[in-house]
Design a protein around this motif. Structure first.
Motif: not given
Length: 287
Positions: A35-36, A38-39, A42-43, A45, A65, A286-287
């Motif tokens: 999940r991370v 993929q994030q 996406r970030e 890009n 990914y 990331t957090s």
């Protein structure tokens, strides 16, 4: 407490920043859940981001990914990953890399040129109706298609639809219907529609290409190692080019020119290679 992950962006198939194909690279990806990952993809890009895990001396795992989904293999992101291992750890020589299409041998040369061995090539013919649909979605005429070059599905890790055009100008002017190409690729299980011509910009090149991958969220990929490897295998298999090392051009149409080295042996072993340059390194929160 905020946590962060070190990431970099590497321009593959070039030694000039802002040319070639940018890929995200996460060098120490152990423990980063899907999940991370993929994030992060996406970030960043980029068309693909590669996540590297070291399993043993000379043994790694790469996972890839897009901003939308995981894909099994990506040539330019592999070149970016190998370049990063060379740059960060002065790694050279032969290594083994676990991917979703199997364990692939790869090589990093002392001068930074990197090579990825691709999966054994496979070929499938296109039925007439599907062929006509591809031509229509590319918004070209049947007269633009080269009649004696392979127009087929080819595989060296991913399936790609190979489409030959007669003229370089026609290739540069393409404005495809991306939604239709995406539907065709999904139906056939293909990663991209890879359009090529034997007319080249530079005299030392063999082929000039463009790659459309809307089914995995990338309308046009500046440089595509796996698709060019599949194309090289197809052209050697058809007797169009000799089994040896070739230079394939890509990226001119979108202002990111670069060169992909494609090596096909007499017994159809396919390797794709090139150089790369790191554009930036950063800490991604990331957090």
């Amino acid at each position: 407490m905020a946590t962060s992950i070190e990431v970099s962006q590497v321009d593959a198939f070039t030694t000039t920043p802002f040319h070639g194909n940018p890929a995200g690279v996460v060098l120490n990806a152990q423990g980063i859940e899907p999940r991370v990952r993929q994030q992060i993809a996406r970030e960043l890009n980029c068309s693909e981001t590669v996540f590297i895990e070291q399993h043993a001396m000379g043994r790694f795992a790469f996972r890839y990914y897009t901003p939308a989904t995981e894909v099994d293999l990506c040539g330019h992101a592999t070149v970016a990953a190998l370049h990063t291992l060379h740059e960060a750890h002065d790694l050279s020589g032969d290594i083994l890399v676990d991917t979703n299409v199997g364990v692939l041998p790869m090589r990093i040369e002392q001068d930074g040129t990197v090579w990825m061995r691709q999966a054994d090539p496979q070929f499938r013919e296109l039925e007439g109706e599907v062929r006509r649909a591809v031509v229509s979605a590319l918004r070209v005429e049947e007269a633009d298609i080269h009649p004696s070059l392979p127009f087929q599905l080819a595989f060296t890790g991913l399936w790609d639809i190979l489409v030959p055009l007669k003229k370089l100008d026609a290739l540069h002017q393409l404005e495809p219907q991306f939604d239709v190409l995406a539907a065709i690729c999904r139906e056939l299980g293909a990663a991209s529609v890879h359009v090529y011509t034997m007319e080249t910009v530079e005299a030392g090149s063999t082929v000039h290409t463009r790659d459309f991958s809307p089914a995995v969220g990338v309308n046009e990929d500046p440089h595509t190692g796996t698709a060019n490897g599949a194309l090289g295998a197809s052209l050697v298999h058809a007797g169009v080019i000799e089994p040896k090392r070739h230079v394939f051009e890509q990226g001119w149409s979108i202002g990111r020119p670069g060169h992909i080295l494609v090596d096909v042996t007499q017994d159809m072993a396919v390797s794709v290679g090139g150089k790369a340059v790191t554009a930036f390194c950063a800490q991604l929160r990331t957090s």
